[in-house]
Design an enzyme around this catalytic site. Structure first.
Site, mmCIF file in Angstrom:
data_model
loop_
_atom_site.group_PDB
_atom_site.id
_atom_site.type_symbol
_atom_site.label_atom_id
_atom_site.label_comp_id
_atom_site.label_asym_id
_atom_site.label_seq_id
_atom_site.Cartn_x
_atom_site.Cartn_y
_atom_site.Cartn_z
ATOM 1 N N LYS A 39 0.841 -1.210 0.000
ATOM 2 C CA LYS A 39 0.000 0.000 0.000
ATOM 3 C C LYS A 39 0.871 1.253 0.000
ATOM 4 O O LYS A 39 2.070 1.185 0.337
ATOM 5 C CB LYS A 39 -0.928 -0.022 1.219
ATOM 6 C CG LYS A 39 -0.196 0.009 2.558
ATOM 7 C CD LYS A 39 -1.135 -0.314 3.728
ATOM 8 C CE LYS A 39 -0.392 -0.282 5.045
ATOM 9 N NZ LYS A 39 -1.206 -0.832 6.155
ATOM 10 N N ARG A 95 -11.136 -0.145 14.104
ATOM 11 C CA ARG A 95 -10.766 0.678 12.962
ATOM 12 C C ARG A 95 -11.482 0.178 11.714
ATOM 13 O O ARG A 95 -12.249 0.895 11.108
ATOM 14 C CB ARG A 95 -9.236 0.652 12.776
ATOM 15 C CG ARG A 95 -8.733 1.600 11.729
ATOM 16 C CD ARG A 95 -7.224 1.527 11.561
ATOM 17 N NE ARG A 95 -6.772 0.263 10.989
ATOM 18 C CZ ARG A 95 -5.544 0.046 10.530
ATOM 19 N NH1 ARG A 95 -4.626 1.007 10.591
ATOM 20 N NH2 ARG A 95 -5.207 -1.122 10.021
ATOM 21 N N TYR A 154 16.447 30.113 8.366
ATOM 22 C CA TYR A 154 15.229 30.813 8.780
ATOM 23 C C TYR A 154 15.158 30.971 10.294
ATOM 24 O O TYR A 154 15.472 30.040 11.044
ATOM 25 C CB TYR A 154 13.986 30.038 8.340
ATOM 26 C CG TYR A 154 13.628 30.200 6.882
ATOM 27 C CD1 TYR A 154 13.364 31.459 6.351
ATOM 28 C CD2 TYR A 154 13.527 29.095 6.054
ATOM 29 C CE1 TYR A 154 13.006 31.597 5.011
ATOM 30 C CE2 TYR A 154 13.165 29.225 4.722
ATOM 31 C CZ TYR A 154 12.915 30.478 4.208
ATOM 32 O OH TYR A 154 12.564 30.619 2.899
ATOM 33 N N MET A 195 12.157 24.328 2.783
ATOM 34 C CA MET A 195 11.336 23.529 1.862
ATOM 35 C C MET A 195 12.201 22.632 0.974
ATOM 36 O O MET A 195 11.858 21.478 0.738
ATOM 37 C CB MET A 195 10.465 24.446 1.006
ATOM 38 C CG MET A 195 9.453 23.688 0.170
ATOM 39 S SD MET A 195 8.484 24.750 -0.897
ATOM 40 C CE MET A 195 7.501 25.667 0.282
#
Ligand SMILES: *Cc1c(COP(=O)(O)O)cnc(C)c1O
Length: 338
Positions: free
Chosen positions: A31, A122, A236, A285
């Site tokens: 998955k 679940r 930053y 980022m």
């Protein structure tokens, strides 16, 4: 450079987990694009090694997988049969009486499996729901009946034995193949193995399979190196100031690539061989800054994931689990498959 994925190590991990459950067939959970590592590369390699049962979360993942696997590979859909879903060539794991009746109406005679809830709350049918449809469901011959353990990575947790007892009580007389264990359940021992085991994270080198071979190496390129004087800031928020005259390397990945921002100021390092170079300042980022002052020579690339700093070490530093480290790795890396 980039993300290196060791397919022979995935196969070795699968074989090692399968050997721990010799009475069961060993499936493979692929998955979320094989936990971010590339299901279209991982699953066919596992098929070639003899695996015939695969699990994904969603039908569209299964449809994408179908073209990459021969017909005798079974692709099981953990979310079951959702309204309007095309399940041709796939096996839904039916989680509720509503899914069961929808599936039998839409796909009479089609292969299906059943999931029971044994305490995790679940997915899966509750004991009373199962009791109500059990005779009809068994008459339709499910491929297997499964449940999932909530605490298998904690061998002493009392929920394991309680879920095992609940699973037995709901399935002992069914005469259908059964499946309870994922990676953690395999390690709990033979009582938990039944007929089919469903390893995921252990294939990809993660805990709780401590003996797993590492599968991923992540090497980041040094874009630029600069000298920073004692007292100057980096990054930053000016969250880091050099305490000595330093040499700082800037490498080409950041939180947009799955290098979690929570790793800022966590004690995480990049590695030049065995030499640890501390990440300094905040993860941006697309960029990370690294203190390479103590290296005699700055290499072209530094490793974030490597045997010196495996995924579960990174996970500890970021306050998460190896599963999230892997599934956060993004497509922007150049990938190499061994
Ligand atoms: C994800 C998942 C697995 C695999 O679990 P691992 O801990 O990664 O081995 C097995 N079964 C179900 C139902 C799952 O959701």
């Amino acid at each position: 450079m980039g993300l290196q994925i060791d397919i022979p190590a995935v196969l070795a991990n699968h074989a090692a987990l399968a050997a721990k459950a010799p009475g069961a067939r060993a499936a493979a959970v692929v998955k979320a694009d094989a936990y971010g590592l590339g299901a279209t590369r991982v699953a066919p390699a596992l098929y070639a090694a003899g695996v015939r049962e695969f699990f994904v979360a969603l039908a569209h993942e299964g449809r994408a997988m179908r073209a990459h696997l021969p017909e005798d590979a079974q692709i099981n859909i953990l979310s079951g049969h959702m309204e309007g879903e095309d399940l041709a060539g796939l096996t839904p794991v039916l989680n509720s009486p509503a899914q069961f009746f929808r599936d039998r109406a839409m796909r009479p005679g089609g292969r299906f499996a059943i999931q029971l809830d044994t305490g995790m709350n679940r997915l899966g049918m509750e004991a009373a729901e199962w009791a109500a449809i059990r005779d009809e469901a068994l008459a339709a011959r499910p491929a297997f009946i499964m449940s999932h353990l909530a605490c298998a990575d904690e061998p002493d947790h009392p929920a394991n034995a309680a879920q095992l007892a609940a699973f037995r009580a709901m399935t002992d007389e069914c005469g259908v193949p059964r499946s309870l264990a994922a990676t953690g359940g395999i390690l709990l021992g033979p009582d938990y193995h039944f007929d089919l085991v469903r390893p995921g994270i252990g294939l990809y080198g993660g805990l709780p399979f401590a003996q797993a071979q590492p599968v991923v190496r992540l090497s980041l390129r040094v874009i630029q190196t600069r000298d920073v004087k004692a007292g100057e800031m980096v990054g930053y928020g000016a969250s880091w100031h050099a305490s000595r005259d330093s040499r700082i390397a800037t490498v080409d990945a950041g939180y947009a690539d799955g290098v979690l921002r929570a790793l800022s100021s966590s004690g995480v390092s990049l590695f030049a061989g065995d030499a640890a170079c501390p990440v300094v300042g905040r993860v941006s980022m697309d960029l990370i800054t690294v203190d390479v002052t103590d290296l005699p020579e700055v290499p072209d690339a530094l490793d974030l994931i490597c045997p010196q700093q495996p995924i579960d070490r990174l996970a500890d530093l970021a306050g998460t689990i190896g599963y999230e480290i892997l599934t956060s790795l993004r497509q922007r890396y150049q990938r190499t498959y061994l």
